[in-house]
Design a protein around this motif. Structure first.
Motif, PDB file in Angstrom:
ATOM      1  N   UNK A  82      35.169  43.044  35.266  1.00 26.92           N
ATOM      2  CA  UNK A  82      35.431  42.262  36.480  1.00 26.92           C
ATOM      3  C   UNK A  82      36.702  42.746  37.159  1.00 26.92           C
ATOM      4  N   UNK A  83      37.754  42.947  36.393  1.00 23.12           N
ATOM      5  CA  UNK A  83      39.022  43.407  36.959  1.00 23.12           C
ATOM      6  C   UNK A  83      38.854  44.744  37.688  1.00 23.12           C
ATOM      7  N   UNK A  84      38.033  45.633  37.131  1.00 25.30           N
ATOM      8  CA  UNK A  84      37.893  46.972  37.696  1.00 25.30           C
ATOM      9  C   UNK A  84      36.897  47.039  38.845  1.00 25.30           C
ATOM     10  N   UNK A  85      35.835  46.228  38.797  1.00 25.78           N
ATOM     11  CA  UNK A  85      34.716  46.479  39.698  1.00 25.78           C
ATOM     12  C   UNK A  85      34.280  45.284  40.546  1.00 25.78           C
ATOM     13  N   UNK A  86      34.877  44.112  40.383  1.00 29.87           N
ATOM     14  CA  UNK A  86      34.441  42.960  41.182  1.00 29.87           C
ATOM     15  C   UNK A  86      34.783  43.171  42.651  1.00 29.87           C
ATOM     16  N   UNK A  87      33.947  42.637  43.512  1.00 29.59           N
ATOM     17  CA  UNK A  87      34.145  42.762  44.958  1.00 29.59           C
ATOM     18  C   UNK A  87      35.116  41.719  45.489  1.00 29.59           C
ATOM     19  N   UNK A  88      35.108  40.543  44.888  1.00 34.96           N
ATOM     20  CA  UNK A  88      35.949  39.443  45.368  1.00 34.96           C
ATOM     21  C   UNK A  88      37.224  39.353  44.535  1.00 34.96           C
ATOM     22  N   UNK A  89      38.265  38.713  45.063  1.00 35.52           N
ATOM     23  CA  UNK A  89      39.545  38.637  44.336  1.00 35.52           C
ATOM     24  C   UNK A  89      39.402  37.881  43.017  1.00 35.52           C
ATOM     25  N   UNK A  90      40.240  38.259  42.056  1.00 38.88           N
ATOM     26  CA  UNK A  90      40.223  37.600  40.755  1.00 38.88           C
ATOM     27  C   UNK A  90      40.947  36.263  40.867  1.00 38.88           C
ATOM     28  N   UNK A  91      40.246  35.204  40.409  1.00 38.08           N
ATOM     29  CA  UNK A  91      40.833  33.853  40.425  1.00 38.08           C
ATOM     30  C   UNK A  91      40.729  33.283  39.014  1.00 38.08           C
ATOM     31  N   UNK A  92      41.863  32.950  38.453  1.00 40.82           N
ATOM     32  CA  UNK A  92      41.921  32.519  37.066  1.00 40.82           C
ATOM     33  C   UNK A  92      41.074  31.283  36.782  1.00 40.82           C
ATOM     34  N   UNK A  93      41.105  30.228  37.634  1.00 39.86           N
ATOM     35  CA  UNK A  93      40.270  29.045  37.337  1.00 39.86           C
ATOM     36  C   UNK A  93      38.776  29.376  37.286  1.00 39.86           C
ATOM     37  N   UNK A  94      38.326  30.245  38.201  1.00 46.17           N
ATOM     38  CA  UNK A  94      36.915  30.648  38.189  1.00 46.17           C
ATOM     39  C   UNK A  94      36.592  31.405  36.905  1.00 46.17           C
ATOM     40  N   UNK A  95      37.496  32.307  36.537  1.00 45.21           N
ATOM     41  CA  UNK A  95      37.267  33.088  35.323  1.00 45.21           C
ATOM     42  C   UNK A  95      37.203  32.196  34.086  1.00 45.21           C
TER      43      UNK A  95
END
Length: 515
Positions: A82-95
């Motif tokens: 996810x960190x390398x290839x996700x299109x949308x920003x990383x959000x800790x609560x979602x993760x």
């Protein structure tokens, strides 16, 4: 837009409304979680769907592979992907919410105990995560393993949906291409899969059909009075469909050698693009009506009588890719020196319908070509009369509509225009529509759309076995002919394929577009 206006537009349906389509209670079991597809596409797409609020809070993801991992180890693998290839920003609560539903089951595909443990894990998720008995099984694995896994899903009871207090549950299977390696194997695979899962529960993934530009082809044709009246043999000279890659096979020697460009790309991606380009207007845009029109096109496809003159195949040799010197296919790791696998394929097809009689469709695909591009070019006939001096139009070519699938998604229209000045000089110019310039919202990745459609049970973008078998019926005589011809023709990396591909069009008085 009022509800009545919304309903009056035949190109709009529930899945395209501004109100988001959110999957109900469900989970996914992913086989092949250690592969590139899972790491680069599937896991990031699942996170992006969760980040957009399109997955239920209790969504769960179970990984299955021959690894000595715990649930936490699997979570770290997903996190890195996810960190390398996700299109949308990383959000800790979602993760954190998504990661609570991660589970991992170690085992091999022929391990009965492992599938029994998997069944126990799925039942546990139904209880603690509220997945409701609804699970999709994603087979991101080599095609040869499909029958074994499907039979294990049947034996362990995982394929049985059953019912509960809230009604009937669902179980669905997702199969990646290729769907067999010829017509016979495709039929055998279909029989195995559909003996376990009902037809409506089998989702054959062709990620090209999830791309926004491919879907926009339907809008271009059927939402505009401008194009459909000229989309026929009265005006169209020929159609070119190209999928070119500038990379080699990378580390895919074990998969690619023996498969080749035609089976890997033409049988699925390019024939699907041909069907969407050539089909008649469907009665509606639901799955049954779309498939009916695509199947009509594929059943009307006719091979040229001389396959030597109207097909071409090649194998990339050493050369320069941009500023980098690259090796040839036979020098790649894992490729035998006597391999006859083609890395370039081009074919001419004709469609025996009133709309397309006499209009050739040229399909080509290859690796180590001039640049990465996928496009559909509808090339029109020249005007029957030009009231200009010869010198005024010597550079004038054919009008064309070019649908750019990737990269730089959009549409280009090529037409003649007067050059500024006192004399009458007409020259070709381009008018461009680009998704990135015209819409503020970014396009979802193809796998986001397709995975969500699987979880929703929405099948319009997934080919059924009839389309798969028709495609193999078209391709099998060509690959059989090539198998009798020995070694493919070498072509220099960084160029646009072997000489035979250019000669194929020159015989018809045409040339390939330079994308």
């Amino acid at each position: 837009m009022s509800p009545s206006t919304y309903r009056s537009n035949p190109l709009r349906d529930e899945r395209d409304r501004r109100l988001p389509r959110i999957a109900g209670s469900c989970g996914m079991v992913m086989f092949g979680v250690t592969g590139d597809l899972a790491r680069k596409k599937l896991m990031p797409a699942i996170y992006d769907l969760a980040n957009r609020g399109l997955l239920p809070p209790g969504f769960s993801l179970v990984g299955f592979a021959r690894r000595d991992w715990a649930d936490q180890d699997f979570g770290e693998v997903v996190h890195e992907a996810v960190k390398q290839h996700a299109r949308t920003p990383f959000r800790e609560p979602v993760w954190r919410q998504l990661a609570e539903g991660f589970r991992f089951v170690p085992g091999s595909f022929d391990d009965d105990d492992a599938f029994d443990r998997l069944a126990d894990t799925v039942r546990e998720l139904d209880e603690v995560r509220g997945t409701g008995g609804n699970h999709a099984f994603y087979l991101s694995i080599p095609p040869g393993a499909f029958p074994t896994v499907v039979k294990q899903l049947s034996r362990s009871g995982l394929a049985d949906a059953g019912t509960g207090p809230d009604g009937e549950h669902w179980r669905r299977v997702v199969i990646e291409k290729p769907f067999g390696h010829d017509l016979k194997s495709a039929r055998q695979l279909n029989e195995i899969v559909e003996s376990v899962f009902p037809q409506d529960s089998v989702f054959r993934i062709d990620h090209y059909l999830g791309k926004e530009t491919v879907q926009n082809l339907l809008a271009l044709r059927f939402a505009n009075q401008l194009y459909e009246p000229i989309w026929n043999n009265n005006y169209v000279d020929h159609v070119q469909i190209t999928m070119a890659e500038d990379i080699g096979i990378g580390g895919r020697a074990g998969y690619y050698d023996g498969i080749g460009a035609a089976r890997d790309v033409i049988q699925n991606h390019l024939l699907q693009l041909l069907a969407l380009t050539a089909m008649e207007e469907p009665v509606s845009f639901d799955a049954r009506d779309l498939r009916a029109e695509k199947q009509k096109v594929l059943s009307a496809v006719r091979l040229p009588p001389d396959l030597d003159k109207h097909t071409a195949r090649g194998q990339y040799a050493a050369g320069w890719q941009g500023n980098e010197q690259v090796i040839g296919y036979l020098d790649e790791d894992g490729i035998p020196q006597d391999s006859t696998t083609e890395t370039f394929a081009a074919i001419r097809l004709d469609i025996d319908t009133r709309r397309w009689a006499g209009v050739p469709f040229y399909l080509r695909t290859g690796k180590r070509l001039g640049r990465r591009v996928t496009e559909i070019a509808v090339v029109f006939k020249r005007a029957p009369h030009l009231p200009f001096d010869n010198t005024a139009t010597e550079e004038l070519g054919h009008n064309a509509i070019v649908i750019r699938v990737q990269p730089d998604e959009g549409v280009t229209i090529r037409f003649g225009s007067k050059v500024p000045g006192t004399s009458m000089e007409v020259r070709d110019v381009n008018m461009d529509f680009g998704y990135g310039h015209s819409f503020t919202e970014s396009s979802p990745e193809a796998y986001e759309r397709l995975i969500l459609d699987v979880l929703l049970g929405d099948p319009p973008l997934f080919p059924r076995h009839e389309e798969v078998e028709l495609s193999w019926r078209i391709l099998d005589p060509i690959t059989a002919h090539w198998a009798r011809r020995g070694q493919p023709e070498p072509y220099t990396s960084g160029r646009w394929g072997p000489d035979s591909a250019h000669a194929m069009l020159e015989r018809d008085g045409r040339t390939w577009r330079r994308p």
